[in-house]
Design a protein around this motif. Structure first.
Motif, mmCIF file in Angstrom:
data_model
loop_
_atom_site.group_PDB
_atom_site.id
_atom_site.type_symbol
_atom_site.label_atom_id
_atom_site.label_comp_id
_atom_site.label_asym_id
_atom_site.label_seq_id
_atom_site.Cartn_x
_atom_site.Cartn_y
_atom_site.Cartn_z
ATOM 1 N N THR A 85 0.834 -1.210 0.000
ATOM 2 C CA THR A 85 0.000 0.000 0.000
ATOM 3 C C THR A 85 0.866 1.257 0.000
ATOM 4 O O THR A 85 0.602 2.205 -0.748
ATOM 5 C CB THR A 85 -0.929 -0.002 1.233
ATOM 6 O OG1 THR A 85 -1.708 -1.191 1.207
ATOM 7 C CG2 THR A 85 -1.832 1.206 1.230
ATOM 8 N N ARG A 88 2.341 1.657 -3.419
ATOM 9 C CA ARG A 88 1.359 2.199 -4.369
ATOM 10 C C ARG A 88 1.144 3.688 -4.142
ATOM 11 O O ARG A 88 1.090 4.470 -5.093
ATOM 12 C CB ARG A 88 0.031 1.453 -4.222
ATOM 13 C CG ARG A 88 0.025 0.084 -4.840
ATOM 14 C CD ARG A 88 -1.389 -0.508 -4.873
ATOM 15 N NE ARG A 88 -1.318 -1.943 -4.944
ATOM 16 C CZ ARG A 88 -1.505 -2.777 -3.927
ATOM 17 N NH1 ARG A 88 -1.791 -2.296 -2.736
ATOM 18 N NH2 ARG A 88 -1.416 -4.068 -4.089
ATOM 19 N N ASP A 89 1.010 4.070 -2.850
ATOM 20 C CA ASP A 89 0.818 5.494 -2.546
ATOM 21 C C ASP A 89 2.027 6.316 -2.984
ATOM 22 O O ASP A 89 1.886 7.401 -3.560
ATOM 23 C CB ASP A 89 0.572 5.683 -1.045
ATOM 24 C CG ASP A 89 -0.748 5.076 -0.595
ATOM 25 O OD1 ASP A 89 -1.606 4.803 -1.473
ATOM 26 O OD2 ASP A 89 -0.920 4.861 0.618
ATOM 27 N N THR A 90 3.223 5.787 -2.698
ATOM 28 C CA THR A 90 4.449 6.503 -3.089
ATOM 29 C C THR A 90 4.554 6.617 -4.598
ATOM 30 O O THR A 90 4.933 7.664 -5.128
ATOM 31 C CB THR A 90 5.684 5.774 -2.525
ATOM 32 O OG1 THR A 90 5.524 5.633 -1.118
ATOM 33 C CG2 THR A 90 6.951 6.538 -2.807
ATOM 34 N N SER A 92 2.017 6.650 -6.675
ATOM 35 C CA SER A 92 1.021 7.642 -7.099
ATOM 36 C C SER A 92 1.539 9.060 -6.870
ATOM 37 O O SER A 92 1.382 9.929 -7.733
ATOM 38 C CB SER A 92 -0.286 7.443 -6.326
ATOM 39 O OG SER A 92 -0.827 6.169 -6.598
ATOM 40 N N GLU A 93 2.167 9.271 -5.700
ATOM 41 C CA GLU A 93 2.732 10.594 -5.426
ATOM 42 C C GLU A 93 3.851 10.932 -6.400
ATOM 43 O O GLU A 93 3.955 12.073 -6.875
ATOM 44 C CB GLU A 93 3.260 10.651 -3.988
ATOM 45 C CG GLU A 93 2.171 10.616 -2.938
ATOM 46 C CD GLU A 93 2.733 10.527 -1.534
ATOM 47 O OE1 GLU A 93 3.971 10.588 -1.372
ATOM 48 O OE2 GLU A 93 1.929 10.401 -0.591
#
Length: 197
Positions: A85, A88-90, A92-93
């Motif tokens: 997770t 994925r967040d990193t 996306s950022e």
């Protein structure tokens, strides 16, 4: 789900233990292996203790050894899920930052191109204004030079007329002919006019 699977496995093992003597008796009746002779008291005791020890071992493993392993596996799965997770967040950022960087780069490039175009237009306008000013000054100088040349030419022609008239009068006088200076001046003016044309 794991508890149900474990109970089913233990039921299967118990059923196999119950069926084992029947298989052994059938093998003994046929004159089979001596290890499976259930008439021997030691074999029955050994089999009973085998079942008791296996049951105890199964109970100890399922109650005390497997739960910590399950917790470790669950913790590991949770940690892997959290890491995925976070990844994925990193990502996306990072993708958003790349898009922002590309947008900012494109805007900066467009602004720089507009500034360069404006600077070129201003430089061209300034150069054209300077060229026009230089052309105007040059035209004034040419006009002044032409006026000076015309004035010099007029003065030279006037001086030439006077010199030509005096020379013609002197030559005619040397020849011994008496001529009027006005007539000779008119002839000189006529000759100069034909030469100028």
């Amino acid at each position: 789900m794991k508890r149900i699977t474990g109970k089913l496995a233990s039921c299967g093992v118990a059923a196999a233990m119950l069926l084992f003597p029947l298989v052994a008796m059938a093998a003994e009746a046929e004159g089979g292996m001596p290890q499976l002779r259930f008439g021997d008291q030691r074999l029955i005791g050994t089999t009973v203790w085998l079942v008791v020890m296996f049951g105890a071992l199964y109970y100890i493993v399922s109650s005390y050894l497997l739960p910590p392993v399950g917790e470790v596996l669950a913790d590991r799965a949770a940690r892997i899920g959290a890491d995925l997770t976070l990844a994925r967040d990193t990502k996306s950022e990072a993708d958003a930052a790349i898009r922002e960087t590309r947008t900012a780069t494109a805007e900066a490039r467009a602004a720089a191109q507009a500034e360069v175009a404006a600077s070129l237009a201003a430089a061209n306008a300034e150069a054209q204004a300077r060229a026009e000013a230089a052309s105007a000054r040059l035209a004034e100088r040419i006009a002044a030079a032409e006026a000076g040349i015309t004035a010099s030419q007029t003065a030279a022609m006037a001086a030439l007329r006077d010199v030509a008239t005096e020379t013609a009068v002197a030559l005619v006088a040397r020849i011994g002919v008496q001529a009027d200076a006005g007539t000779i001046g008119t002839a000189v003016d006529h000759a100069l006019a034909q030469r100028a044309a």
